[in-house]
Design an enzyme around this catalytic site. Structure first.
Site, PDB file in Angstrom:
ATOM      1  N   HIS A 101       0.750  -1.262   0.477  1.00  0.00           N
ATOM      2  CA  HIS A 101       0.531   0.218   0.043  1.00  0.00           C
ATOM      3  C   HIS A 101       0.722   1.293   0.049  1.00  0.00           C
ATOM      4  CE1 HIS A 101      -2.781   3.369   1.362  1.00  0.00           C
ATOM      5  NE2 HIS A 101      -3.876   2.650   0.575  1.00  0.00           N
ATOM      6  N   GLU A 173      -3.571   2.445  -7.242  1.00  0.00           N
ATOM      7  CA  GLU A 173      -4.010   3.195  -6.104  1.00  0.00           C
ATOM      8  C   GLU A 173      -2.883   5.537  -6.815  1.00  0.00           C
ATOM      9  OE1 GLU A 173      -6.299   2.704  -3.793  1.00  0.00           O
ATOM     10  OE2 GLU A 173      -4.361   1.819  -2.531  1.00  0.00           O
ATOM     11  N   GLY A 179      -6.378   9.752  -0.269  1.00  0.00           N
ATOM     12  CA  GLY A 179      -6.257  10.028   1.390  1.00  0.00           C
ATOM     13  C   GLY A 179      -6.861  11.955   1.734  1.00  0.00           C
TER      14      GLY A 179
HETATM   15  P1  PGA Z   1      -9.056   6.833  -0.383  1.00  0.00           P
HETATM   16  O1  PGA Z   1      -7.937   5.795   0.551  1.00  0.00           O
HETATM   17  O2  PGA Z   1     -10.649   6.929  -0.978  1.00  0.00           O
HETATM   18  O3  PGA Z   1      -9.427   7.312   1.264  1.00  0.00           O
HETATM   19  O4  PGA Z   1      -8.063   8.252  -1.055  1.00  0.00           O
HETATM   20  C1  PGA Z   1      -7.570   4.924  -0.634  1.00  0.00           C
HETATM   21  C2  PGA Z   1      -6.470   4.667  -0.310  1.00  0.00           C
HETATM   22  O5  PGA Z   1      -5.609   4.311   0.612  1.00  0.00           O
HETATM   23  O6  PGA Z   1      -6.640   2.180  -0.284  1.00  0.00           O
END
Ligand code: PGA
Length: 350
Positions: A101, A173, A179
Site C-alpha cells: 500500500h 492507486e 487520502g
Molecule cells: P481513499 O483511500 O479512498 O480515502 O483516498 C484509498 C486507499 O488508501 O486505499
C-alpha cells in the site's frame, strides 16, 4: 458471461476491534438487503487486532466477504520483532493479504524488492494477494508514471507463476489521489493507466495476465465511482474514506452496479442494432451462407455478393473496415466488440 466486479476497502489504522465488529455486521446485513449481483468479490481489510473476530464474523455473515490483512512479513517465523507472519494470518483464517500500500511504501519506505518477497510468501501460503502500485505526483510530473507502474509490476510480481495468477489482484492507486489531501484521478486518466497495467501484465504472463483483476483506488467517492467502474479496463474499486460507513459503502456499490448494468444494456442495444443493420446490408438472412468470427473480424460467406451494400456497412459506427476475398467478406470491428456483434447476428438469424 458477466464479468466479476471487485469492491474492497482498507480500514487503515482507524477502526478498533469493536468498531470492526459493528461495521461488518452492518455491512453484512445491508449487503444481503441491497446487493443482488452474485458475481462480486467484496473484501474488507482491518487492522491486525480485529482480524480474529472479523474472519469469524465474515464466515457467519456473508460467504463472499473476504477479510484481508494490511501487511505481512515475508518470513514464516524468526527474529522479526513486531512483524506478523503468513502462518499466523492463516491460523486466523485470513484470506487476503495487501502488499505495498502507498502508505507502506512511502511512510515505512518499503521497496519493490521487499514487496516481491512478500508477494511470493503470500502466494506460497495461498492468500489472495493484492499488490498496490501507483506513481507519486513528482513521478507524474516527470511523465514517468507508466515506467513506474511497469517497474512496480515487474519487480513486485517477479517469479510469480502462471498457476498463481488466479490469486493475484492489483490495485492502481496514484499516490497523489489517496487520502484527505488527494485529488481523485479522472476516469480517463485512470482508464489510461489501467490499460498500461493490463498491457504490462500480458507482456509478463501472456494472455492469462489479462485475467488479473485491476482495481482503481484513490479518493473513490459517490460522485466518481459510477464513471470509473464503467471503464473498460477497471475491474473494481478499492475505497478508503467513502467506504468506512457501511451504509455509504453499500449505497456506493449499489449505484455503481446499477450504472454498470445500464451501460451494458445500452451497449447490448448498440450491438443488436449493428447486427441487424449488418444482416440487412449483407443482403438479408437468406443471403448469408456462413458466419464466423476471429479476434477482430466477422467473416461471412454470401450466396450472392451483388446483394451487399458495402457503402452502408462501411458507414456503420462500429465498423472499422470491410474487405472481400471472392464471396467471403470480412468486417473489421474493435477487438472487444466483435464477439458481441457476432452473437447478436446469430440470435437474429436462427
Ligand atoms: P481513499 O483511500 O479512498 O480515502 O483516498 C484509498 C486507499 O488508501 O486505499
Amino acid at each position: 458471461m458477466k464479468k466479476k466486479i471487485y469492491f474492497g476497502t482498507n480500514l487503515k489504522m482507524y477502526k478498533g476491534n469493536n468498531e470492526v465488529i459493528h461495521y461488518l455486521s452492518e455491512l453484512g446485513k445491508l449487503y444481503k438487503q441491497h446487493i443482488q449481483n452474485n458475481n462480486i468479490e467484496l473484501f474488507v481489510i482491518p487492522s491486525y487486532t480485529a482480524l480474529s473476530d472479523a474472519t469469524r464474523l465474515a464466515n457467519d455473515e456473508l460467504d463472499n466477504l473476504v477479510i484481508g490483512a494490511q501487511n505481512m512479513c515475508h518470513a514464516d517465523s524468526g527474529q522479526f520483532t513486531g512483524e506478523i507472519s503468513p502462518v499466523m494470518l492463516k491460523e486466523l483464517n485470513v484470506k487476503l493479504v495487501m502488499i505495498g500500500h502507498s502508505e507502506r511504501r512511502h511512510i515505512f519506505k518499503e521497496t519493490d524488492l521487499e514487496e516481491n518477497k512478500k508477494v511470493l510468501a503470500a502466494l506460497k501460503h495461498q492468500f489472495i494477494t493484492l499488490l498496490c502500485i501507483g506513481e507519486t505526483l513528482e513521478q507524474k510530473e516527470y511523465s514517468i508514471s507508466d515506467e513506474i507502474l511497469r517497474m512496480q509490476l515487474k519487480i513486485g510480481l517477479h517469479n510469480v507463476t502462471k498457476e498463481q495468477i488466479p490469486l493475484i489482484r492489483v490495485a492502481y492507486e496514484p499516490v497523489w489521489a489517496i487520502g484527505e489531501a488527494g485529488i481523485p484521478a479522472s476516469a480517463e486518466y485512470a482508464e489510461n493507466k489501467h490499460a498500461v497495467i493490463k498491457q504490462c501484465l500480458s507482456e509478463m504472463f501472456g494472455e492469462v495476465g489479462l485475467d488479473i483483476p485491476v482495481l482503481y483506488g484513490g479518493s473513490v467517492n459517490p460522485t466518481n465511482a459510477n464513471e470509473l467502474i464503467n471503464k473498460q479496463h477497471i475491474d473494481g474499486l478499492f475505497i478508503g474514506r467513502s467506504a468506512w460507513n457501511a451504509a455509504n459503502f453499500i449505497q456506493l456499490m449499489k449505484n455503481a452496479l446499477e450504472a454498470l448494468s445500464q451501460n451494458n444494456q445500452y451497449q447490448n442495444n448498440e450491438f443488436a442494432t449493428t447486427a441487424s443493420k449488418l444482416i440487412e446490408y449483407l443482403g438479408g438472412k437468406q443471403n448469408i451462407v456462413a458466419l464466423t468470427h476471429c479476434a477482430t473480424r466477422i467473416r461471412v460467406v454470401l450466396h450472392n455478393p451483388e446483394n451487399i451494400d458495402k457503402n452502408k456497412i462501411e458507414k456503420l459506427p462500429l465498423v472499422k473496415g470491410l474487405f472481400s476475398i471472392s464471396n467471403q467478406y470480412q468486417i473489421i470491428l474493435g477487438k472487444d466488440i466483435v464477439s458481441m456483434v457476432h452473437s447478436q447476428m446469430q440470435i437474429q438469424m436462427p
